[in-house]
Design an enzyme around this catalytic site. Structure first.
Site, short mmCIF file in Angstrom:
data_model
loop_
_atom_site.label_atom_id
_atom_site.label_comp_id
_atom_site.label_asym_id
_atom_site.label_seq_id
_atom_site.Cartn_x
_atom_site.Cartn_y
_atom_site.Cartn_z
N ARG A 71 41.95 43.76 41.53
CA ARG A 71 42.15 42.91 40.35
C ARG A 71 42.46 41.45 40.65
NH1 ARG A 71 44.45 44.76 35.48
NH2 ARG A 71 46.31 43.62 36.05
N ASP A 72 42.47 41.04 41.91
CA ASP A 72 42.77 39.64 42.22
C ASP A 72 41.95 39.16 43.42
OD1 ASP A 72 44.05 37.20 41.74
OD2 ASP A 72 45.68 37.67 43.12
N LEU A 73 40.72 39.63 43.53
CA LEU A 73 39.87 39.18 44.63
C LEU A 73 39.46 37.73 44.40
CD1 LEU A 73 37.58 42.26 45.24
CD2 LEU A 73 39.25 41.30 46.83
#
Length: 141
Positions: A71-73
């Protein structure tokens, strides 16, 4: 669950805890820089190098998706070293899959904050738990 993620392109986490009222994470040392810094220093990669790196990221996330959605690439969460080695870091916004029950690593009510690399639907509804949001981020990277 972080301790169970064992892949050559995912940073190894050995320990987490609180020391003197401050949280810490003890992880693998990786001699490199984040992708954002590398791109600013050296400019764009050749097509072959970029393909090798993003393929490593895709393989790592295919493996990770059996346990977690990142969810935070974004470029600052991908470490790069020579020759073409990489490690995905910072699963801090991730959602772990535990027997169909999802446990948040983020604080309740906190959104995601990766800007241009975040899937639009995740910006609208930060509660979405879907590996396709990571696939969108890889494409943006």
């Amino acid at each position: 669950m972080l301790f169970e993620l064992k892949h050559e392109s995912i940073i190894n986490v050995y320990d987490v805890g609180i020391l003197k009222n401050k949280p810490y994470i003890r992880m693998e040392y990786f001699d490199g820089e984040d992708l954002n810094t590398v791109l600013k220093k050296y400019g764009v990669f050749t097509l072959d190098t970029a393909t090798d790196i993003i393929l490593s990221v895709c393989e790592a996330m295919e493996y990770a998706h059996t346990k977690v959605v990142h969810r935070d690439l974004k470029p600052s969460n991908i470490m790069i070293s020579r020759p073409k080695k990489c490690r995905i870091i910072d699963f801090g916004l991730g959602i772990f899959k535990e027997n169909q029950i999802y446990s948040r690593l983020t604080l309740v009510g906190k959104g995601v904050a990766s800007g241009l690399y975040t899937a639009p639907e995740l910006l609208v509804d930060p509660k979405i738990i879907d590996k396709r949001s990571d696939i969108y981020s890889i494409g943006a990277i």
